[in-house]
Design a protein around this motif. Sequence first.
Motif, PDB file in Angstrom:
ATOM      1  N   PHE A 120       0.820  -1.221   0.000  1.00 24.97           N
ATOM      2  CA  PHE A 120       0.000   0.000   0.000  1.00 24.97           C
ATOM      3  C   PHE A 120       0.850   1.266   0.000  1.00 24.97           C
ATOM      4  N   CYS A 121       1.934   1.265   0.782  1.00 27.12           N
ATOM      5  CA  CYS A 121       2.725   2.472   1.003  1.00 27.12           C
ATOM      6  C   CYS A 121       4.054   2.469   0.258  1.00 27.12           C
ATOM      7  N   GLY A 122       4.536   1.298  -0.120  1.00 28.94           N
ATOM      8  CA  GLY A 122       5.860   1.205  -0.705  1.00 28.94           C
ATOM      9  C   GLY A 122       6.879   0.799   0.344  1.00 28.94           C
ATOM     10  N   PRO A 123       8.169   0.857   0.027  1.00 31.49           N
ATOM     11  CA  PRO A 123       9.200   0.340   0.934  1.00 31.49           C
ATOM     12  C   PRO A 123       9.523   1.229   2.127  1.00 31.49           C
ATOM     13  N   ASP A 124       9.330   2.539   2.003  1.00 28.80           N
ATOM     14  CA  ASP A 124       9.656   3.492   3.075  1.00 28.80           C
ATOM     15  C   ASP A 124       8.354   3.907   3.754  1.00 28.80           C
ATOM     16  N   ILE A 125       8.213   3.527   5.028  1.00 25.76           N
ATOM     17  CA  ILE A 125       6.913   3.627   5.690  1.00 25.76           C
ATOM     18  C   ILE A 125       7.032   4.369   7.012  1.00 25.76           C
ATOM     19  N   LYS A 126       6.080   5.249   7.262  1.00 25.12           N
ATOM     20  CA  LYS A 126       5.966   5.915   8.563  1.00 25.12           C
ATOM     21  C   LYS A 126       4.588   5.657   9.156  1.00 25.12           C
ATOM     22  N   SER A 127       4.539   5.539  10.474  1.00 26.10           N
ATOM     23  CA  SER A 127       3.254   5.604  11.159  1.00 26.10           C
ATOM     24  C   SER A 127       2.896   7.077  11.287  1.00 26.10           C
ATOM     25  N   ASP A 160      -3.307   7.723  -2.051  1.00 28.05           N
ATOM     26  CA  ASP A 160      -3.156   6.338  -2.497  1.00 28.05           C
ATOM     27  C   ASP A 160      -1.951   5.650  -1.878  1.00 28.05           C
ATOM     28  N   ARG A 161      -1.066   6.400  -1.214  1.00 30.78           N
ATOM     29  CA  ARG A 161       0.082   5.790  -0.539  1.00 30.78           C
ATOM     30  C   ARG A 161      -0.088   5.834   0.972  1.00 30.78           C
ATOM     31  N   ILE A 162      -1.343   5.893   1.410  1.00 27.02           N
ATOM     32  CA  ILE A 162      -1.694   5.890   2.834  1.00 27.02           C
ATOM     33  C   ILE A 162      -2.667   4.740   3.069  1.00 27.02           C
ATOM     34  N   ALA A 163      -2.530   4.058   4.204  1.00 27.35           N
ATOM     35  CA  ALA A 163      -3.449   2.971   4.530  1.00 27.35           C
ATOM     36  C   ALA A 163      -3.575   2.841   6.043  1.00 27.35           C
ATOM     37  N   ALA A 164      -4.758   2.437   6.484  1.00 31.29           N
ATOM     38  CA  ALA A 164      -4.992   2.138   7.893  1.00 31.29           C
ATOM     39  C   ALA A 164      -4.849   0.646   8.110  1.00 31.29           C
ATOM     40  N   SER A 258       3.543   6.402   3.080  1.00 30.09           N
ATOM     41  CA  SER A 258       4.871   6.435   2.503  1.00 30.09           C
ATOM     42  C   SER A 258       5.647   7.597   3.114  1.00 30.09           C
ATOM     43  N   ALA A 259       6.892   7.344   3.468  1.00 27.98           N
ATOM     44  CA  ALA A 259       7.737   8.408   4.006  1.00 27.98           C
ATOM     45  C   ALA A 259       7.973   9.500   2.973  1.00 27.98           C
ATOM     46  N   ASN A 260       7.626   9.211   1.728  1.00 32.44           N
ATOM     47  CA  ASN A 260       7.799  10.188   0.649  1.00 32.44           C
ATOM     48  C   ASN A 260       6.565  11.065   0.444  1.00 32.44           C
ATOM     49  N   CYS A 261       5.516  10.837   1.214  1.00 29.07           N
ATOM     50  CA  CYS A 261       4.346  11.700   1.120  1.00 29.07           C
ATOM     51  C   CYS A 261       4.729  13.142   1.444  1.00 29.07           C
ATOM     52  N   CYS A 299       4.234  11.423  13.650  1.00 27.21           N
ATOM     53  CA  CYS A 299       4.903  10.500  12.724  1.00 27.21           C
ATOM     54  C   CYS A 299       6.113   9.819  13.366  1.00 27.21           C
ATOM     55  N   ARG A 300       6.341   8.580  12.953  1.00 28.90           N
ATOM     56  CA  ARG A 300       7.539   7.849  13.352  1.00 28.90           C
ATOM     57  C   ARG A 300       7.890   6.848  12.256  1.00 28.90           C
ATOM     58  N   LEU A 301       9.155   6.747  11.955  1.00 27.84           N
ATOM     59  CA  LEU A 301       9.608   5.834  10.900  1.00 27.84           C
ATOM     60  C   LEU A 301       9.392   4.385  11.336  1.00 27.84           C
ATOM     61  N   VAL A 302       8.802   3.608  10.462  1.00 22.19           N
ATOM     62  CA  VAL A 302       8.560   2.189  10.704  1.00 22.19           C
ATOM     63  C   VAL A 302       9.585   1.333   9.960  1.00 22.19           C
ATOM     64  N   GLN A 303       9.829   1.677   8.709  1.00 22.31           N
ATOM     65  CA  GLN A 303      10.754   0.916   7.884  1.00 22.31           C
ATOM     66  C   GLN A 303      11.313   1.810   6.782  1.00 22.31           C
TER      67      GLN A 303
END
Length: 311
Positions: A120-127, A160-164, A258-261, A299-303
Motif C-alpha cells: 500500500f505504502c511502498g518500501p519506506d513507511i511511517k506511522s 493512495d500511498r496511505i493505509a490504515a 509512505s515516508a515520501n508523502c 509520525c515515526r519511521l517504521v521501515q
Amino acid sequence: MSQRLELLQKQMPSFQYTVDGGILTKEERQFYEENGFLVVRQMFSPEEIKEWTLRFREYADGQLERKYGMQVVRDISLVKRGGGKQWGEEAITKIQDWQEDEVLFKFCRNPKVIKYLSSFCGPDIKSVHTMFINKPPNMGKTSRHPIHQDQVYFPFGPADRIAAGWAALEDANRENGCLVVYPGTHKAGPVEHCYPDWKEGVNKAYWGVKDMPPESAPRIHLEMKAGDIVFFHPYLFHGSGENKSSSFRKSICCHFASANCQYHDIRGTFHENLAKDIIAYASKKFGHVNYLDIWRFKCRLVQGKPDPLGL
C-alpha cells in the motif's frame, strides 16, 4: 506497437491503490483496488493481544505515566454525566499518539504488518496516527463513530500511498459495534464532512460524511475475530456502531503512509475547518500549535529511509 502487445496491455490489470513488491496476491490486489479494504484473518497471536491490552489498562488505570503528547480520552457521555468512574477500562475509550511507547509500537513494526503495508505504502513507511480504541459496554449511542473518511484529517498525500491497519483485539460484531464499510467508496475521492446532528452528542473531532450514500448503497459490517486485521484506503467510507453488548470491544489501529508523502496546503478547503477544531483542542493542552507540527509530532519511521522533503 504491435496489435499483440496492445492486446496484452489491455488485458493487464491496472493498479492505482497498491504497488508492486508487497505480499499481496494478484487476487488480493484486485479486491483492494475494487473495494478499498482487505481483511487478513488471524495475524496476531493471543500473546501479542494480551501484551497490548495490558498496556492499555496500565495507561487507563493511571499506573503508567503518559508519554509526552499522548491523549487519554473519555467519551462525551461520561463528561456530561459527571461523577461515577472517570478512569480505568470502563471509562477510557481511546488512547492515541502512543508512537513513543515501545510496547504498543510493536504493532506498527510487526513484520507481518509491514509485509502488507509494502503493498500500500511502498518500501519506506511511517506511522502517522496511532490509536488504541476501547468501546465499553453501557456507553450508549455516543460510542458510535460516524461514517467518515480518514483522509479528511491528513494534511499530506498522495492518499493512495496511505493505509490504515485496524486490528481486533476482541471479537468485533454488530452487537458490540464492529466496523462498517461502504465498498468502493474510496474511488469517490475527498468529500465534505461535518459534525452529525445527533441529539445524544458527538465526541470531539468525530466528523462524518455530510452527504451520505443512499440506504440502498452496499455496506458491510466487518465482523472480525480477535487477531484479525483490516487494511483500508483513507478515502473509504467507514465508521462503527454502538456497543450494545455486555462486553468490551477493543482494537488497535494505526495509519501508515509512505515516508515520501508530502504536506500540502489545506487553506481554503473544507479540511481547514476540521483543522481549526483540532488546533483548538491541542492548544488547550500544549499552548499555541501549528497544524502541520501536530502531524509531524505524530509520525515515526517504521521501515526504510526518511525523506528529508517528506513527512
